[in-house]
Motif scaffolding. Structure first.
Motif, short mmCIF file in Angstrom:
data_model
loop_
_atom_site.label_atom_id
_atom_site.label_comp_id
_atom_site.label_asym_id
_atom_site.label_seq_id
_atom_site.Cartn_x
_atom_site.Cartn_y
_atom_site.Cartn_z
N ASN A 301 0.82 -1.21 0.00
CA ASN A 301 0.00 0.00 0.00
C ASN A 301 0.86 1.26 0.00
O ASN A 301 0.54 2.25 -0.67
CB ASN A 301 -0.94 0.00 1.20
N LEU A 327 -6.74 3.33 -2.64
CA LEU A 327 -6.69 3.11 -1.20
C LEU A 327 -7.83 3.86 -0.53
O LEU A 327 -8.21 4.95 -0.98
CB LEU A 327 -5.37 3.60 -0.64
N ASP A 331 -6.35 4.16 5.06
CA ASP A 331 -5.11 3.50 4.65
C ASP A 331 -4.15 4.50 3.99
O ASP A 331 -2.94 4.45 4.21
CB ASP A 331 -5.40 2.36 3.68
#
Length: 895
Positions: A301, A327, A331
């Motif tokens: 991520n 995302l 996050d």
């Protein structure tokens, strides 16, 4: 264990940068110093260069802190590799602190007459109805910054990574540094050496050439400085072998050194010789693959977040990255924190650069941004730019902002993308940025457009490149016209613009053939009449030295049937009037044709100075016809209207140069020689910026030389001629006044008699071939008659007689009065006096005060009349004719 280090890593800019800091401090002190009269100190320019990682940004940060501590206002901007195509991007960053603090009315007051021109480029005003001249936008921005600088002084401008600045900002920068000396501004420019290419490199080199001191290159850190920085970061116990290895591993690069030391500290590595072997492995994680490996360790991520940030390039926020990367907001925020902690990103200070948002991010260093951007797999990078375009569009940022990402998307026959790029091109043109507009249209062309749209994209490309690249315009418009689909008025306009481009590309014959070929395909009507008028306009401006009788006959036949019902017919009437004027036909007929082209005494709608359908050349012909037909009130009104129109529209290139030149022509014909000289000097200044060898440059230089000769400043006229290349070979265009006649007069005035005679004889041949018999427009015969009177009186008499006959045919007071003056100069006794008396009578009735003053002087000298000499002196002083003034004063002393 490592001794506990300081909390923060010291900035490498403070190590071995004493010389640079002293230079900047001295410049800041000079800036803050006031003169005894209380005025601010003079401005200056400093240029820093250094390879990537050599501490340019860190040094500018230190300069900023010091300048602000001393009470200076500091504005900062930075170029970026992925946003260098965005016009005015860096300049907008630089001026953002001032712009956000101004209310709309304040901004209008500060920018004044430049608000409509430079406001759209700065993003604080809506674009006007017509695209502004790019040079005018640049001039307006220079003026805007100058005015803002006087409000904010002492002002320090910091421009980082200038090698990545957009071309429009660099164009402004190049112009701004020319005038920085009288401003309370310190401009510091930082760039990498040899990174910029083409026009960018040329402009940056020009900035460096005007710097207040030689360019200051940043050097790698020495071993001693590296050791000092190492001990300041890790503790005084760092031993010499370890410090030496830090220097060897980083090659003294300050950025690499700081990053390596941060990693040593984070890994709690002992700074001793035994640990030195681990430095190379640690250093690899700071750049290239090592940096990317370190990024991967933060997780998938975080990598997606970093990639999305690199795609955006600037204006990076958690919300935008969340949309681009897929995302969720939580996050994305967590990844932003990780990347900041790991020294990939840093949070932008809300107060820095006038930024209002507090969640904006930027890469810690341009090297990090570049490495991450280039690490994205090519196919994914392309796809992400496509998604970024959608994200930007969703934010309502406009087609121009979207186009930056669409540039990277693979061509895929996408009709929507073509329309987005066409709209982006229109946005760029509306703020005076034709090069980005061209790039957008070229990208649209690569898609490619649908068959029915394709010729229109080519047409728009031709329009976008007309001012900057006539050769490219020719190619695009030819292709557009060759494709099916371009119809109606747009097609006729494309043919007209193609002929303009061919003309500017020195392809006159082909320009005329192109217009004629299209006209032959059209039925009788306004479109065909327009192209016929364009044909005669180009031939009228670039008159060949043969074939003019048939041309004039054809034009006369067309004009005879014109009533002035539309602009095509009005154009033919203007062209017929101009043709009649140059040929010395009856001036009343010239004025009649010209008047019929007007609507209630004014220019018709669509035929104005800034209207693109016909261009300025036609209206300059109209004003010139009035000027040489002794209707100077109408000529002055037209030329003054042109000057106002171009100034208001922000057209400060060739259009404004010609407007000043023709205003100067009107003043010269009126006899206002001081005003004429001022206007023509401004015309020549502007023409120099556009380029030598062009018709507008010849008009400006010829007009100035002619005016200086009229003022009696022959030596200065010769200097101007030498400096600006006023000498053969002459252009094929008609220049007012006649170039050969003016140069012949110049040679005679400077004692080069035989050369002057030769020049005037060449003028005779050219005028005879063209059928130009207007003795005011091309007064070669009058000067040649005087020049050969002593050696060949018979020829002189023949020249004077012919000139007088032609002047009487034309019928203006100025033409007849000047011909009589010449005839009188060849006579003696009562015959001369009688002719001078008649000349005075005519010129007294003409609008030409200078020629009137000359006639009074010569009449006074012939009669020894004190009254006439005093009258000549009064007129000469009012005109600014210093030569006549001196002669009249000398004669009065002896009378």
């Amino acid at each position: 264990m490592t001794e506990e280090p300081p909390d923060a890593v010291p900035s490498a800019s403070l190590w071995e940068r004493e010389e640079e800091l002293r230079a900047v401090s001295a410049a800041v002190d000079a800036l803050r110093a006031e003169s005894p009269a209380g005025a601010p100190g003079p401005g200056s320019v400093l240029v820093l260069t250094g390879e990537a990682g050599f501490g340019k940004t860190a040094l500018l940060t230190e300069i900023r802190a010091r300048a602000e501590k001393l009470g200076c206002t500091v504005w900062y901007a930075r170029g970026g590799a992925t946003v260098s195509s965005v016009p005015f991007n860096v300049l907008r960053q630089l001026l953002q602190p001032a712009l956000v603090s101004l209310m709309p009315d304040e901004a209008r007051d500060y920018l004044g007459e430049w608000y409509e021109v430079s406001g759209p480029a700065l993003g604080i005003a809506d674009p006007g109805a017509r695209p502004p001249d790019p040079q005018a936008v640049r001039d307006g921005l220079v003026t805007a910054v100058r005015r803002l600088a006087r409000r904010e002084w002492p002002l320090v401008l910091l421009l980082d990574d200038a090698h990545w600045a957009d071309q429009e900002t660099l164009s402004w920068l190049d112009a701004f540094v020319e005038r920085v000396d009288d401003l309370p501004v310190l401009l510091v420019v930082a760039r990498r050496p040899d990174e910029a290419e083409g026009a960018a490199a040329h402009r940056l080199d020009a900035v460096a050439a005007r710097a207040s001191r030689p360019v200051m290159p940043l050097r790698p850190l020495t071993p001693e400085a590296t050791a000092g920085l190492t001990r300041a970061t890790l503790g005084a116990h760092a031993d010499a072998p370890f410090c030496r290895e830090v220097w060897a591993v980083t090659d003294g690069n300050p950025y690499d050194t700081v990053e390596l030391l941060a990693k040593v500290r984070d890994s709690r590595l002992e700074p001793v010789e035994a640990s030195a072997t681990e430095l190379r492995a640690l250093n690899k994680s700071a750049r290239g693959r090592g940096l990317l490996a370190r990024l991967e360790q933060l997780g998938v991520n975080a990598t997606r977040f970093a990639w999305a940030a690199a795609i955006l390039g600037s204006g990076i926020t958690v919300d935008l990255v969340s949309r681009l990367s897929g995302l969720d907001r939580q996050d994305a925020a967590r990844c932003a924190g990780l990347l900041v902690k790991a020294r990939f990103l840093t949070r932008v200070d809300p107060g820095a650069g006038g930024r209002a948002e507090g969640d904006e991010l930027e890469f810690l260093h341009s090297l990090v941004a570049t490495d991450i951007y280039e690490s994205i797999p090519p196919a994914l990078r392309t796809a992400m730019h496509g998604i970024a375009a959608e994200v930007v569009a969703g934010q309502g940022m406009g087609a121009a902002a979207i186009s930056r990402h669409l540039m990277y998307v693979h061509p895929d026959d996408d009709a929507e993308l073509v329309e987005q790029m066409r709209e982006a091109a229109r946005e760029h043109l509306s703020v005076g940025a034709p090069d980005p507009a061209r790039r957008c249209l070229e990208r649209a062309l690569a898609e490619p457009p649908r068959p029915e749209v394709h010729p229109y994209v080519l047409y728009e490309l031709g329009c976008a490149t007309l001012l900057t690249s006539p050769a490219a315009t020719v190619e695009y418009l030819r292709e557009a016209l060759a494709l099916p689909g371009l119809e109606g008025d747009v097609r006729v306009d494309a043919v007209h613009r193609l002929s303009q481009a061919l003309l500017h590309n020195d392809q006159l014959e082909e320009a005329v053939r192109t217009v004629d070929a299209e006209a032959a395909l059209l039925p009788d009507g306004p479109a065909k009449t327009r192209l016929r008028a364009v044909h005669y306009m180009w031939e009228g401006i670039h008159a060949p030295e043969d074939g003019t009788p048939s041309r004039s006959t054809g034009l006369a036949d067309l004009a005879a049937a014109c009533t002035g019902r539309d602009n095509a017919e009005r154009a033919l009437l203007i062209l017929r009037g101009f043709d009649a004027m140059t040929h010395g036909e009856n001036a009343e007929q010239v004025v009649e044709y010209s008047d019929r082209a007007l609507v209630n005494g004014r220019l018709a709608p669509g035929l104005g100075w800034t209207d693109s359908e016909w261009g300025m050349e036609l209206l300059m012909m109209l004003g010139s016809s009035y000027a040489y037909a002794d209707h100077l009130d109408r000529a002055e009104a037209l030329f003054s209207e042109a000057l106002h129109a171009y100034t208001s529209a922000g057209w400060s290139g060739g259009h404004l140069a010609l407007a000043h030149a023709f205003v100067g022509l009107a003043h010269r014909r009126r006899g206002r020689l001081r005003e004429a000289e001022q206007a023509q000097r401004e015309a020549l200044r502007l023409a120099e910026r556009v380029g030598r060898g062009l018709p507008l440059h010849w008009s400006a230089s010829c007009g100035l030389v002619d005016t200086l000769l009229a003022r009696g400043h022959a030596e200065e006229a010769a200097e101007v001629a030498e400096r600006y290349g006023f000498a053969p070979p002459y252009p094929s265009t008609i220049v007012l006044p006649d170039t050969r006649s003016v140069r012949g007069r110049l040679l005679l005035a400077t004692g080069r008699t035989q050369e002057g005679i030769n020049e005037l004889e060449d003028a005779e041949k050219a005028a005879t071939a063209r059928g130009h018999h207007n003795t005011v427009l091309a007064p070669w015969a009058l000067d040649l008659a005087r020049a050969v009177a002593g050696s060949d009186p018979r020829r002189a008499a023949e020249l004077a007689t012919t000139a007088r006959r032609q002047a009487e045919r034309f019928g203006t007071d100025t033409a007849i009065g000047e011909a009589l003056r010449c005839a009188a100069a060849l006579e003696t006794g009562r015959r001369a006096v009688a002719l001078y008396e008649r000349a005075v009578t005519y010129l007294e009735s003409s609008p030409s005060a200078y020629e009137h003053a000359l006639a009074r002087l010569e009449y006074g000298l012939a009669t020894s009349s004190r009254r006439e000499l005093e009258s000549a002196l009064t007129l000469a002083r009012a005109c600014g004719a210093d030569g006549i003034t001196t002669r009249a004063q000398a004669a009065l002393r002896h009378t």
